[in-house]
Design a protein around this motif. Structure first.
Motif, PDB file in Angstrom:
ATOM      1  N   PRO A   1       0.806  -1.229   0.000  1.00  0.00           N
ATOM      2  CA  PRO A   1       0.000   0.000   0.000  1.00  0.00           C
ATOM      3  C   PRO A   1       0.834   1.273   0.000  1.00  0.00           C
ATOM      4  O   PRO A   1       0.401   2.293  -0.551  1.00  0.00           O
ATOM      5  CB  PRO A   1      -0.824  -0.127   1.299  1.00  0.00           C
ATOM      6  N   VAL A   2       2.030   1.232   0.589  1.00  0.00           N
ATOM      7  CA  VAL A   2       2.900   2.409   0.558  1.00  0.00           C
ATOM      8  C   VAL A   2       3.293   2.720  -0.879  1.00  0.00           C
ATOM      9  O   VAL A   2       3.257   3.883  -1.325  1.00  0.00           O
ATOM     10  CB  VAL A   2       4.147   2.186   1.428  1.00  0.00           C
ATOM     11  N   LEU A   3       3.662   1.679  -1.636  1.00  0.00           N
ATOM     12  CA  LEU A   3       4.062   1.887  -3.027  1.00  0.00           C
ATOM     13  C   LEU A   3       2.872   2.298  -3.893  1.00  0.00           C
ATOM     14  O   LEU A   3       3.011   3.113  -4.811  1.00  0.00           O
ATOM     15  CB  LEU A   3       4.695   0.616  -3.580  1.00  0.00           C
ATOM     16  N   LEU A   4       1.698   1.743  -3.608  1.00  0.00           N
ATOM     17  CA  LEU A   4       0.528   2.107  -4.391  1.00  0.00           C
ATOM     18  C   LEU A   4       0.061   3.516  -4.054  1.00  0.00           C
ATOM     19  O   LEU A   4      -0.440   4.233  -4.938  1.00  0.00           O
ATOM     20  CB  LEU A   4      -0.580   1.083  -4.157  1.00  0.00           C
TER      21      LEU A   4
ATOM     22  N   THR B 121      10.722   5.461  -4.968  1.00  0.00           N
ATOM     23  CA  THR B 121      10.213   5.134  -3.639  1.00  0.00           C
ATOM     24  C   THR B 121      10.433   3.659  -3.297  1.00  0.00           C
ATOM     25  O   THR B 121      10.651   3.306  -2.133  1.00  0.00           O
ATOM     26  CB  THR B 121       8.711   5.466  -3.571  1.00  0.00           C
ATOM     27  N   ALA B 122      10.375   2.784  -4.290  1.00  0.00           N
ATOM     28  CA  ALA B 122      10.464   1.346  -4.041  1.00  0.00           C
ATOM     29  C   ALA B 122      11.886   0.851  -3.826  1.00  0.00           C
ATOM     30  O   ALA B 122      12.082  -0.232  -3.243  1.00  0.00           O
ATOM     31  CB  ALA B 122       9.842   0.586  -5.209  1.00  0.00           C
TER      32      ALA B 122
ATOM     33  N   ALA C 163       7.182  -2.081 -11.157  1.00  0.00           N
ATOM     34  CA  ALA C 163       5.735  -2.191 -10.933  1.00  0.00           C
ATOM     35  C   ALA C 163       5.152  -0.863 -10.463  1.00  0.00           C
ATOM     36  O   ALA C 163       4.064  -0.454 -10.901  1.00  0.00           O
ATOM     37  CB  ALA C 163       5.453  -3.289  -9.916  1.00  0.00           C
ATOM     38  N   ALA C 164       5.853  -0.166  -9.570  1.00  0.00           N
ATOM     39  CA  ALA C 164       5.379   1.138  -9.109  1.00  0.00           C
ATOM     40  C   ALA C 164       5.354   2.146 -10.257  1.00  0.00           C
ATOM     41  O   ALA C 164       4.437   2.980 -10.354  1.00  0.00           O
ATOM     42  CB  ALA C 164       6.265   1.645  -7.970  1.00  0.00           C
TER      43      ALA C 164
ATOM     44  N   PHE D 229       0.019  -2.931 -11.295  1.00  0.00           N
ATOM     45  CA  PHE D 229       1.108  -3.287 -10.374  1.00  0.00           C
ATOM     46  C   PHE D 229       1.222  -4.808 -10.267  1.00  0.00           C
ATOM     47  O   PHE D 229       2.310  -5.392 -10.371  1.00  0.00           O
ATOM     48  CB  PHE D 229       0.828  -2.661  -9.011  1.00  0.00           C
ATOM     49  N   CYS D 230       0.078  -5.474 -10.070  1.00  0.00           N
ATOM     50  CA  CYS D 230       0.055  -6.931  -9.947  1.00  0.00           C
ATOM     51  C   CYS D 230       0.494  -7.613 -11.240  1.00  0.00           C
ATOM     52  O   CYS D 230       1.293  -8.551 -11.223  1.00  0.00           O
ATOM     53  CB  CYS D 230      -1.354  -7.376  -9.550  1.00  0.00           C
ATOM     54  N   LEU D 231      -0.025  -7.141 -12.372  1.00  0.00           N
ATOM     55  CA  LEU D 231       0.334  -7.744 -13.657  1.00  0.00           C
ATOM     56  C   LEU D 231       1.824  -7.598 -13.939  1.00  0.00           C
ATOM     57  O   LEU D 231       2.468  -8.532 -14.433  1.00  0.00           O
ATOM     58  CB  LEU D 231      -0.476  -7.093 -14.769  1.00  0.00           C
TER      59      LEU D 231
END
Length: 473
Positions: free
Chosen positions: A74-77, A91-92, A120-121, A159-161
């Motif tokens: 959730p921090v990255l999202l 950030t990641a 992903a981010a 992000f998931c994909l």
């Protein structure tokens, strides 16, 4: 430690270079607000990963800290919703490089985690930006609901994909798997958790933009950390289950040296069959447990009978044939085994009803037991032991197919054949140490040495009454 293949290292280097290229624009002088938000989110994500890396902090937090479970995504999202793509990627990176890894090579795994989450981010931030997430998160009139849900869920989906696509690629290069096999199941397992993380990231973003500021956004992490702690507890319990099974298998191997390694291979072959049949992922573990523990009842058989060098008397044969019932009694109280307990009891039943202990036939035999019966016989034929030489895989499959419909379920035999054609099979020595000369096989006959699997097809199929004259396993 198995070295990481060159293709996997090249893949990770390419991912790291790509992540660096995505994050590089954030290092150029952006607006002060972007610097402050990116720095705070990067520090927060790194701080969340730190307890799992630091043993002292881990003990202070009760010893059950998350390790790469994705509970802090959730921090990255939130960063993807609040920041430009380059800043979200940046950030990641610190948290990914600080992440704790359980298996070597640690530096390659950390580099991979940092690169994959940064990419992903970056893609999630591009998606959120295209859907005007910053405007939907907050303004003079507050957040725009339900409009804000669309960019949050879309960012979480992308992000998931991205993560699953990258993870499948690294699995394919590191383990030599076909891409389809490497990606199988990854998206299904990750999609629901990532969508939940997307909603939590949306909550963080809204609170971050609210008059209460970043301090209020931290409240979102509390339930996420609790869920992470529960997840860690689950993994500790699972590790305890694995330790229980290993202890039982080691006890059998010590008592009956002819079966050394046999149980693990039967578990592996059982999973190959079950996966080919399309069994659900939760059943695959149960089938593997069944294969590993199928001979645990030999702990109740006298050692002199197991290791007897010569024909078995009728009384000794009856003792040997009790081992499925002994095994079932031993594991009956282990709740997590589920239907594996029935497989331990019934893996010597035969399709034509001539097996033991209850003479079940056809569909009366539990499906898991029918899987283990084929896996057990296959490994018995393809493993070199002190009383018989290993047969080629093709010969063993031909024998299984000959016995299909009478001794074995034809569906299970066909599934094993297809799985072996796709993945192959690595045979190994069962009872002899590497380099030990294998004596010539003894003349066929019911002996204690021949009691390591279900009655061997080559011998049982060549007799008129396999349940009576073949070797018990």
């Amino acid at each position: 430690m198995k070295p990481l293949p060159r293709t996997a290292r090249a893949y990770i280097v390419c991912a790291a270079l790509g992540a660096g290229a995505c994050a590089l624009p954030a290092l150029l002088p952006p607006s002060p607000a972007s610097w402050a938000t990116a720095g705070l989110l990067a520090a927060l994500y790194a701080l969340c990963e730190l307890p799992a890396r630091c043993r002292l902090l881990g003990r202070a937090l009760g010893g059950s800290v998350p390790m790469g479970t994705g509970s802090f995504f959730p921090v990255l999202l939130a960063a993807a919703l609040l920041l430009p793509p380059a800043a979200a990627a940046l950030t990641a990176l610190p948290g990914g490089l600080l992440a704790r890894v359980e298996e070597p090579p640690a530096h390659w795994r950390r580099a991979w985690r940092a690169a994959a989450t940064a990419l992903a981010a970056w893609t999630a931030a591009h998606t959120a930006g295209a859907l005007h997430a910053p405007a939907a998160l907050g303004g003079p009139g507050g957040p725009d609901f339900p409009r804000a849900l669309l960019p949050a869920l879309a960012a979480a989906l992308v992000f998931c994909l991205t993560l699953t696509a990258l993870d499948g690629g690294v699995r394919a290069t590191a383990e030599g798997l076909p891409l389809r096999t490497a990606w199988r199941g990854l998206l299904g397992r990750a999609l629901a958790p990532h969508l939940v993380h997307g909603l939590a990231g949306l909550m963080m973003g809204v609170l971050w933009r609210s008059p209460y500021g970043p301090a209020a956004a931290l409240l979102v992490l509390l339930p996420m950390y609790v869920s992470c702690w529960v997840f860690a507890q689950y993994h500790r319990e699972r590790a305890a289950h694995q330790a229980t099974i290993r202890a039982l298998v080691q006890a059998v191997d010590i008592k009956d040296s002819y079966t050394r390694g046999h149980s693990e291979r039967v578990g592996r072959a059982s999973v190959l069959i079950a996966r080919e049949l399309g069994m659900a992922d939760d059943r695959l573990d149960v089938v593997r447990f069944a294969g590993i523990l199928h001979d645990v009842g030999k702990l109740g058989v006298p050692t002199r009978v197991l290791r007897k060098d010569g024909p078995l008397t009728p009384e000794e044969r009856r003792i040997i044939e009790l081992h499925p019932e002994y095994g079932h009694e031993m594991v009956r109280g282990i709740g997590f085994l589920g239907e594996a307990r029935d497989a331990v009891l019934h893996h010597h039943e035969r399709i034509d009803g001539s097996g033991y202990p209850y003479g079940l036939r056809g569909e009366q035999i539990p499906e898991c037991a029918r899987v283990v019966a084929v896996a057990d016989a296959f490994d018995a034929m393809t493993s070199t032991r002190s009383y018989s030489r290993a047969r080629p895989v093709a010969t063993a499959l031909a024998e299984l197919e000959r016995c299909a419909g009478s001794q074995f379920d034809p569906r299970m035999v066909g599934a094993l054949a297809r799985a072996l054609d796709r993945y192959g099979w690595q045979t190994a020595v069962t009872a002899d140490e590497p380099g030990t000369q294998v004596p010539a096989p003894r003349a066929p006959g019911p002996s204690a040495a021949g009691t390591t699997g279900p009655a061997e097809p080559a011998k049982t199929a060549e007799t008129a009454e396999p349940a009576k004259t073949g070797e018990p396993a």
